[in-house]
Design a protein around this motif. Structure first.
Motif, PDB file in Angstrom:
ATOM      1  N   ALA A  24      48.290 123.744  22.274  1.00 21.67           N
ATOM      2  CA  ALA A  24      46.904 123.256  22.274  1.00 21.67           C
ATOM      3  C   ALA A  24      46.865 121.740  22.130  1.00 21.67           C
ATOM      4  CB  ALA A  24      46.118 123.924  21.147  1.00 21.67           C
ATOM      5  N   LEU A  25      47.645 121.212  21.192  1.00 22.84           N
ATOM      6  CA  LEU A  25      47.663 119.765  20.984  1.00 22.84           C
ATOM      7  C   LEU A  25      48.247 119.054  22.198  1.00 22.84           C
ATOM      8  CD1 LEU A  25      47.168 117.341  19.129  1.00 22.84           C
ATOM      9  CD2 LEU A  25      49.436 117.735  18.152  1.00 22.84           C
ATOM     10  N   ARG A  26      49.343 119.583  22.733  1.00 26.34           N
ATOM     11  CA  ARG A  26      49.982 118.968  23.903  1.00 26.34           C
ATOM     12  C   ARG A  26      49.016 118.894  25.086  1.00 26.34           C
ATOM     13  NH1 ARG A  26      54.226 121.683  23.423  1.00 26.34           N
ATOM     14  NH2 ARG A  26      53.714 123.434  24.773  1.00 26.34           N
ATOM     15  N   TYR A  39      42.518 129.990  27.924  1.00 24.70           N
ATOM     16  CA  TYR A  39      43.472 130.597  28.852  1.00 24.70           C
ATOM     17  C   TYR A  39      44.664 129.664  29.084  1.00 24.70           C
ATOM     18  CZ  TYR A  39      45.554 132.492  33.072  1.00 24.70           C
ATOM     19  OH  TYR A  39      46.450 132.983  33.981  1.00 24.70           O
ATOM     20  N   ASP A  40      44.383 128.360  29.244  1.00 23.39           N
ATOM     21  CA  ASP A  40      45.458 127.395  29.485  1.00 23.39           C
ATOM     22  C   ASP A  40      46.364 127.243  28.262  1.00 23.39           C
ATOM     23  OD1 ASP A  40      44.502 126.975  32.045  1.00 23.39           O
ATOM     24  OD2 ASP A  40      43.302 125.226  31.469  1.00 23.39           O
ATOM     25  N   ILE A  41      45.748 127.250  27.070  1.00 21.84           N
ATOM     26  CA  ILE A  41      46.545 127.140  25.846  1.00 21.84           C
ATOM     27  C   ILE A  41      47.466 128.352  25.719  1.00 21.84           C
ATOM     28  CG2 ILE A  41      46.477 127.088  23.317  1.00 21.84           C
ATOM     29  CD1 ILE A  41      43.724 125.689  23.572  1.00 21.84           C
ATOM     30  N   VAL A  47      51.728 133.255  25.553  1.00 19.44           N
ATOM     31  CA  VAL A  47      51.107 134.423  24.925  1.00 19.44           C
ATOM     32  C   VAL A  47      49.855 134.796  25.711  1.00 19.44           C
ATOM     33  CG1 VAL A  47      51.971 133.785  22.631  1.00 19.44           C
ATOM     34  CG2 VAL A  47      49.673 133.058  23.325  1.00 19.44           C
ATOM     35  N   SER A  48      49.290 135.945  25.392  1.00 20.23           N
ATOM     36  CA  SER A  48      48.054 136.369  26.043  1.00 20.23           C
ATOM     37  C   SER A  48      46.861 135.731  25.337  1.00 20.23           C
ATOM     38  CB  SER A  48      47.917 137.890  25.978  1.00 20.23           C
ATOM     39  OG  SER A  48      47.682 138.295  24.638  1.00 20.23           O
ATOM     40  N   PRO A  49      45.721 135.615  26.037  1.00 20.14           N
ATOM     41  CA  PRO A  49      44.517 135.121  25.360  1.00 20.14           C
ATOM     42  C   PRO A  49      44.144 135.969  24.140  1.00 20.14           C
ATOM     43  CG  PRO A  49      44.212 135.024  27.729  1.00 20.14           C
ATOM     44  CD  PRO A  49      45.517 135.755  27.483  1.00 20.14           C
ATOM     45  N   ARG A  50      44.424 137.261  24.215  1.00 22.68           N
ATOM     46  CA  ARG A  50      44.135 138.128  23.071  1.00 22.68           C
ATOM     47  C   ARG A  50      44.988 137.738  21.865  1.00 22.68           C
ATOM     48  NH1 ARG A  50      44.356 144.733  22.911  1.00 22.68           N
ATOM     49  NH2 ARG A  50      43.818 144.898  20.730  1.00 22.68           N
ATOM     50  N   SER A  57      40.266 130.897  15.939  1.00 26.79           N
ATOM     51  CA  SER A  57      38.896 131.247  16.320  1.00 26.79           C
ATOM     52  C   SER A  57      38.263 130.201  17.234  1.00 26.79           C
ATOM     53  CB  SER A  57      38.029 131.427  15.068  1.00 26.79           C
ATOM     54  OG  SER A  57      38.012 130.230  14.311  1.00 26.79           O
ATOM     55  N   SER A  58      38.929 129.076  17.396  1.00 22.58           N
ATOM     56  CA  SER A  58      38.399 128.030  18.286  1.00 22.58           C
ATOM     57  C   SER A  58      39.542 127.154  18.775  1.00 22.58           C
ATOM     58  CB  SER A  58      37.380 127.149  17.546  1.00 22.58           C
ATOM     59  OG  SER A  58      38.035 126.346  16.575  1.00 22.58           O
ATOM     60  N   ARG A  59      39.311 126.431  19.852  1.00 24.05           N
ATOM     61  CA  ARG A  59      40.358 125.528  20.353  1.00 24.05           C
ATOM     62  C   ARG A  59      40.536 124.361  19.389  1.00 24.05           C
ATOM     63  NH1 ARG A  59      36.656 124.522  25.283  1.00 24.05           N
ATOM     64  NH2 ARG A  59      35.031 123.293  24.329  1.00 24.05           N
ATOM     65  N   GLU A  60      39.444 123.939  18.710  1.00 20.66           N
ATOM     66  CA  GLU A  60      39.571 122.855  17.742  1.00 20.66           C
ATOM     67  C   GLU A  60      40.527 123.247  16.611  1.00 20.66           C
ATOM     68  OE1 GLU A  60      35.889 122.365  20.025  1.00 20.66           O
ATOM     69  OE2 GLU A  60      36.596 124.037  18.806  1.00 20.66           O
TER      70      GLU A  60
END
Length: 197
Positions: A24-26, A39-41, A47-50, A57-60
């Motif tokens: 996520a940070l990258r 989805y991209d993270i 891993v899967s989005p699930r 709980s959030s991208r932040e």
């Protein structure tokens, strides 16, 4: 499930969380924005989005994971210090351990300059105060439910680490984060020594 299997499971969960947070940070750094798709993270982390949603709980929250995980480890680092080490020295050593290796400068700058991410980082530091307070209480032998000293010191140390981060980012790059943290904590040491039960 035996202890060894539980330890392995906990390590795997920690590794998955760290992989998602790093991805996520990258991606946020690469895109120059925290508006990264889940989805991209997940795809970047393998891993899967699930699975992603099981951890964050959030991208932040995912982008700030390294910051929150490091902050929470300050209490563990303090408890690992020698029992006879004075509290002020043990706290500085725990913070320096927290600052090693140094945070990613670009990532930390993004976190501290983006309102949504800065709010998440502040939440992470607030959550880190409780285990740090518990570690301080254990070291000095007080009941944290009755004595405010551990909570006050934990909040002061967490605040000092945030201030050190800002000064490190705004510096000329010649001073390590650990050195800035030591210099910043020096303002607290007389109070810690004077007030410790």
């Amino acid at each position: 499930m035996n202890d060894e299997a539980q330890d392995m499971r906990a390590r795997n969960k920690r590794a998955t969380r760290e992989a998602i947070g790093a991805a996520a940070l990258r991606l946020a750094i690469e895109q120059g924005s925290p508006l990264v798709r889940v989805y991209d993270i997940a795809s970047e982390a393998g891993v899967s989005p699930r699975t992603y949603n099981n951890y964050f709980s959030s991208r932040e929250e995912a982008i700030c994971a390294f910051q929150s995980d490091r902050a929470r480890k300050m209490g563990q680092a303090l408890l690992a210090r020698p029992a006879d080490e004075p509290l002020d020295e043990a706290l500085v050593a725990a913070v320096v351990e927290h600052a090693t290796p140094e945070p990613d400068r670009v990532g930390l700058r993004m976190i501290m300059s983006t309102p949504e991410l800065e709010g998440e980082a502040l939440k992470a530091f607030a959550m880190a105060e409780e285990p740090l307070s518990a570690a301080i209480a254990e070291r000095v032998g007080v009941d944290p439910g009755r004595d405010t000293f551990p909570d006050v010191m934990a909040a002061a140390v967490a605040g000092a680490v945030r201030v050190a981060g800002r000064h490190w980012l705004n510096g000329d790059g010649r001073e390590s984060f650990a050195d800035v943290a030591r210099r910043t904590l020096a303002h607290l040491l007389p109070a810690i020594t004077r007030a410790a039960p």
